[in-house]
Motif scaffolding. Sequence first.
Motif, short mmCIF file in Angstrom:
data_model
loop_
_atom_site.label_atom_id
_atom_site.label_comp_id
_atom_site.label_asym_id
_atom_site.label_seq_id
_atom_site.Cartn_x
_atom_site.Cartn_y
_atom_site.Cartn_z
N SER A 20 3.89 1.48 -1.18
CA SER A 20 4.53 1.58 -2.49
C SER A 20 3.53 2.14 -3.51
O SER A 20 3.87 2.99 -4.33
CB SER A 20 5.02 0.20 -2.92
N ALA A 21 2.28 1.67 -3.43
CA ALA A 21 1.25 2.17 -4.35
C ALA A 21 1.02 3.66 -4.15
O ALA A 21 0.76 4.39 -5.10
CB ALA A 21 -0.05 1.41 -4.11
N ALA A 22 1.15 4.09 -2.89
CA ALA A 22 0.93 5.50 -2.60
C ALA A 22 2.14 6.35 -2.97
O ALA A 22 2.19 7.53 -2.63
CB ALA A 22 0.58 5.68 -1.13
N GLY A 23 3.12 5.74 -3.62
CA GLY A 23 4.24 6.51 -4.13
C GLY A 23 5.46 6.55 -3.23
O GLY A 23 6.41 7.28 -3.49
N ALA A 31 0.83 -1.21 0.00
CA ALA A 31 0.00 0.00 0.00
C ALA A 31 0.87 1.25 0.00
O ALA A 31 0.57 2.23 -0.69
CB ALA A 31 -0.91 -0.02 1.23
#
Lengths: 758, 229
Positions: free
Chosen positions: A670-673, A668
């Motif tokens: 990583s997905a959020a940058g 999560a």
Amino acid sequence: MRDLALGLRLAVGGGRMSGAALLRLAMTAFGIALAVAVLLPAAAVQHLVGAQAERKAAIAQVTQPRAGVAPLLVHNWYASAGDDFVRVAAVAATGANSPVPPGLSRLPAPGELAVSPELAAKLAGPDSGSLKAQLPGRVVDRISREGVSGAGDLTAYYGVPAAQIEAEADGRKVYAFGLPYTGLGLSAAMLAVIAPIAAVLLLPLLIFVTTASRMGAAQRERRLAALRLIGLDARQVKRVAAAESLVGAVIGLVAGIGFFAVLRTFVADILPFGLRVFPEDFVPSWPLVGVIVLLVPGLAVGSALFGLRRTIVEPLGVVRQGKPVRRRMWWRWALTTIGVLFLAATLAFDRGEGDTAAGLALAAGSVFLLVGVAALLPWLVERLVGRLHGGPPSWQLAIRRLQLDSGTASRVVSGLVVVLAGTILTQGVITSLSAGGRQWRLPDGVAAVPVQVTTTAAHEAEVMALAGSVAGVTATHPARTIGFRSGPERNFGVVGDCVALKAEANIGDCADGDTFYVAPPGGTAPTGKVRLQGLSPAGAVDGPEWTVPRDLEVVRPAGTPDGRLLITPGALGGLTLPDSSVRVYLAGTGDPQALTDSVARAVQPLAWNARADKSDYFGDFDARDKQLVESFRSVLITALLFVLAVAAMSLLMLSIEQISERRRPLAALSAAGVPIGVLARGALWQTAIPVVIGVVLAVAAGLGLTAPILRLADRTMIVDVPVLLTLAGTTVVAVLLVTALTMPLLRQVTRLDTLRSE
Amino acid sequence: MTGPGTPLLVGTGLHKSFGPTRALDGAALSVSAGEVLAIMGSSGSGKSTLLHCLAGIVRPDAGSIGYRGADLVGMADKERSALRRTDFGFVFQFGQLVPELSCLENVALPLRLTGARRKQAEAKATEWLARLEVDGLAKRRPGDVSGGQAQRVAVARALVTGPKVVFADEPTGALDSLNGEKVMQMLTQAARETHAAVVLVTHEPRVAAYSDREVVVRDGRTVDRELVA
């Protein structure tokens, strides 16, 4: 049994093992294999030492007369070349039934040599010239294993005519070989020393095995919950878990035994410090093998079950008993306090007063403190990380993780701390002792006489003739060892020309007729009349009286054994000296070692009656000491690297476990940058913080323990900077490596499929 | 400047396959600023893959995605990561909070990653926790709070950076209906207050009811279905 079988089947997964399960199995097996590979040699030590002691008893010379036995005449002496000391027994039979030493099929005839396996190997080596020059006779036979105590023994039997030994005052009559073997008693004191060392060495392996066997716990718990759902009860589930752990343990056990079998074959070639053992002696005792075979797999199973002790596996999932475990501190502090008290007790002894009581207090204090410090580490890490805050997000992720649970990481590092501190301590002591080890210095005059031959008065002329005729020898300078008795008081000294005396001590200007007294601190020179005494292996023989000259010159050269009289022949006023041991100094040209070998070959016919050595014998000792220190350092660094590698692997497993458990939040993020670098740095700090705390603690404890030991030994402390730098560098590399190895997993868990919730 | 009604994020002709499985097969979608869009569809229809493509988490095999005039597909991974940090917010079904960080630290984390000082980040995070009525949980860890509370903390974390688009993938999937309603109410209300668009993946009509518009994904294709007010 059915539960166990199910557990076994689940452990191997019917050939479809997950990566984590396979890794857990491999790591458990590896840890167990290492533990077994360390324990089996340890279990073989007693047999090894026992076998050596038994053979030593079997070759002991019995000198009590036995009826009807014609004794074997024996004269023992030592031949040396460099740092090799060969125990030579000259033997001569007095009758047909004279006893034959064990390991020989027959007695060597006059001029023949029978040599031990190690001596034979050395003589066959490329640098055997000096050794060959020192040994009389020709090698015709080899002593078998029964005739030597250890594989590294340098011994030889040399056949001589009986009359040659009969002429010796210290020859002996041997009626038989072999004394009853009374067994090898392992004293309580020995056990007290060995037990903590073994514990310290096994600690990192123990932690490794327990960490490995608890890997993939979350996945396993889910599987166990599924088994509960289909009807297994709580006890059955625990049996399944035990069986799962057993697979890795058994594989590890087999691998460890295999490794030991291979090690045993090569044991003769891989031991440090020039130690040699017969592979046949390197056999672990069966009862101990039994204990190891049962205990080590038991440990893996036990730790798996221990991991489940606060876990209730229910059909719909896993429930943890929420009671927080309070860390029991009393025993940790008790161990540390006892250690400190023991070390404080050594302060009651003066500098340099390293007697038994002080030594024991020091040894006990060191062990207690080392173990205490390791036991305190989890608490210390918890306290320290508890105070940390702020910093960049990666740092925050790491410290918060450690604040949540630093126990496992600290336990992993604890083993490292003990071994590390022990290594620094040992290395510090060895380095400091070897640096200041030798107080003596050779006199400057030694350079003028590079070779010396030790002989008796009876053979002095022969030695002078034989040695004097050697090419390269330019002059001979005999120095006679003499005793000086005045009532109960006895002094020693040397009579020789100025060249010989200058090889004995730095006496400055010298002329025939001078007498010197090498004074000890506060010592007074002898005065008045003294009785001269000849000194030889046969004992002291009184000679004429002599008056110590009034113009005796007192010298205090540094680094020379003191309290001796050095007398030129002119100072004796023509007195005839009693027969005494003689050291003939030889002046000469060329390489000192080559000249020594030539002289040794020239005086070889005199066998034990003439021993040629380099006058600068300290050079060989220094080289040997240096080599020993180097070997020791290599062994320590190897042991250290091994322990560090084991600790690093444990930390790696821990990191893998933690990343696997947190795959969703990581994905999560990583997905959020969140860049993977932030997560990787978080993993790096998480590994580095306990390791750095541990290493700092270990260095402090190691150096702190070195100081009182060296204080008692009255030596200056020398910090071995290269070892400390190696240690620091290796630790950094290990931490980086652990982090780098977790990166593939980190990349994997931050991939898209981890986010899927359907 | 992108005003209401202007397309903020536009995806056209999106194709994405995972091995032999075709997840997206020409899907197209546009989201306007401040709009709440629900992507619906059955399990395995490709709705989550569509969300991941639009958010720049995965790159489509073919098609284009424009975000405020920039081509998301052509961006390097680093640029897309930076965009996700600054312009997008995310809410997933469960397990998205970092377990070792407190709720406050979890919310402050995106701000810290964009360079904000800790105190400043935590002050703003506190505001957002209060806005979502979970300010009492600031010091507690995610493991110590209920699923509904954790999801509200996650919404606060998604909105704290003032994103232009919030992507929510089954945000109420792990919650009971009461908590699900509350989370949706707060998410949409907070998004509207900050003029953030919301792209919501769900298969529950009850959740989709909070959106302005629904798009149905079927076999990797999108079917636009304007809601009748």
